[in-house]
Design an enzyme around this catalytic site. Structure first.
Site, PDB file in Angstrom:
ATOM      1  N   LEU A  66       0.862  -1.182   0.000  1.00  0.00           N
ATOM      2  CA  LEU A  66       0.000   0.000   0.000  1.00  0.00           C
ATOM      3  C   LEU A  66       0.894   1.225   0.000  1.00  0.00           C
ATOM      4  CD1 LEU A  66      -2.768   1.461   0.416  1.00  0.00           C
ATOM      5  CD2 LEU A  66      -2.361   1.171   2.884  1.00  0.00           C
ATOM      6  N   HIS A 124       9.942   5.135  -0.962  1.00  0.00           N
ATOM      7  CA  HIS A 124       8.585   5.687  -1.070  1.00  0.00           C
ATOM      8  C   HIS A 124       7.800   4.941   0.007  1.00  0.00           C
ATOM      9  CE1 HIS A 124       5.153   7.120  -3.892  1.00  0.00           C
ATOM     10  NE2 HIS A 124       4.566   6.619  -2.811  1.00  0.00           N
ATOM     11  N   LEU A 125       7.155   5.669   0.893  1.00  0.00           N
ATOM     12  CA  LEU A 125       6.399   5.061   1.976  1.00  0.00           C
ATOM     13  C   LEU A 125       5.559   3.904   1.450  1.00  0.00           C
ATOM     14  CD1 LEU A 125       5.199   5.058   4.872  1.00  0.00           C
ATOM     15  CD2 LEU A 125       3.579   6.777   4.076  1.00  0.00           C
ATOM     16  N   HIS A 126       5.681   2.751   2.083  1.00  0.00           N
ATOM     17  CA  HIS A 126       4.841   1.611   1.705  1.00  0.00           C
ATOM     18  C   HIS A 126       4.622   0.706   2.903  1.00  0.00           C
ATOM     19  CE1 HIS A 126       9.006   0.358   0.798  1.00  0.00           C
ATOM     20  NE2 HIS A 126       8.624  -0.898   0.998  1.00  0.00           N
ATOM     21  N   VAL A 127       3.424   0.150   2.940  1.00  0.00           N
ATOM     22  CA  VAL A 127       3.031  -0.768   3.999  1.00  0.00           C
ATOM     23  C   VAL A 127       2.849  -2.139   3.362  1.00  0.00           C
ATOM     24  CG1 VAL A 127       1.260  -1.333   5.705  1.00  0.00           C
ATOM     25  CG2 VAL A 127       1.872   1.045   5.304  1.00  0.00           C
TER      26      VAL A 127
END
Length: 143
Positions: free
Chosen positions: A46, A100-103
């Site tokens: 995400l 890049h921010l990711h979950v």
């Protein structure tokens, strides 16, 4: 420490439709897609549509809505894929393969071979040392 603005961001390319990915969710503020190297089938990443490198970089008013998507994806791992549960995790800088921010939302089963956290645990020397860490963090959050 910012990213090299001349280097392309793989996740920004996926969001822009310039790089193929198996999309799972498209929302005005976020996109989710299958991880190209999944721990288990259904492992989803995400990401916010806007480029933010880490969780502290995400504007505070976007944190709740972003994690509502993570919550929905976690539920889908169980309801749709039939997983017993899920593992939801993110890295900030260290071990963050794409800046890049990711979950990660990963479907889990009991005895699936994934052993919780993949690194050694470190105990506090005693209660006083633990209390010192807690006090330092409380003080930082009070500002």
């Amino acid at each position: 420490m910012g990213r090299d603005e001349t280097a392309p961001c793989v996740f920004c390319e996926i969001i822009a439709g310039e790089r193929p990915a198996h999309l799972v969710l498209e929302a005005p503020d976020a996109v989710a897609f299958l991880d190209a190297r999944p721990l288990f089938k259904g492992h989803t990443l995400l990401v916010p549509r806007e480029h933010h490198e880490t969780l502290p970089d995400l504007p505070p008013d976007r944190v709740g809505p972003f994690f509502q998507h993570a919550q929905r994806l976690s539920r889908a791992m169980e309801d749709t894929l039939g997983a017993a549960g899920s593992f939801v995790a993110m890295n900030n800088r260290v071990s963050q393969s794409v800046p890049h921010l990711h979950v990660h939302i990963v479907p889990r089963e009991r005895k699936d071979g994934l052993r919780g956290f993949f690194w050694p645990r470190h105990r506090y020397a005693d209660g006083a040392e633990a209390a010192g860490y807690a006090a330092r963090l409380r003080a930082a959050l009070a500002h």
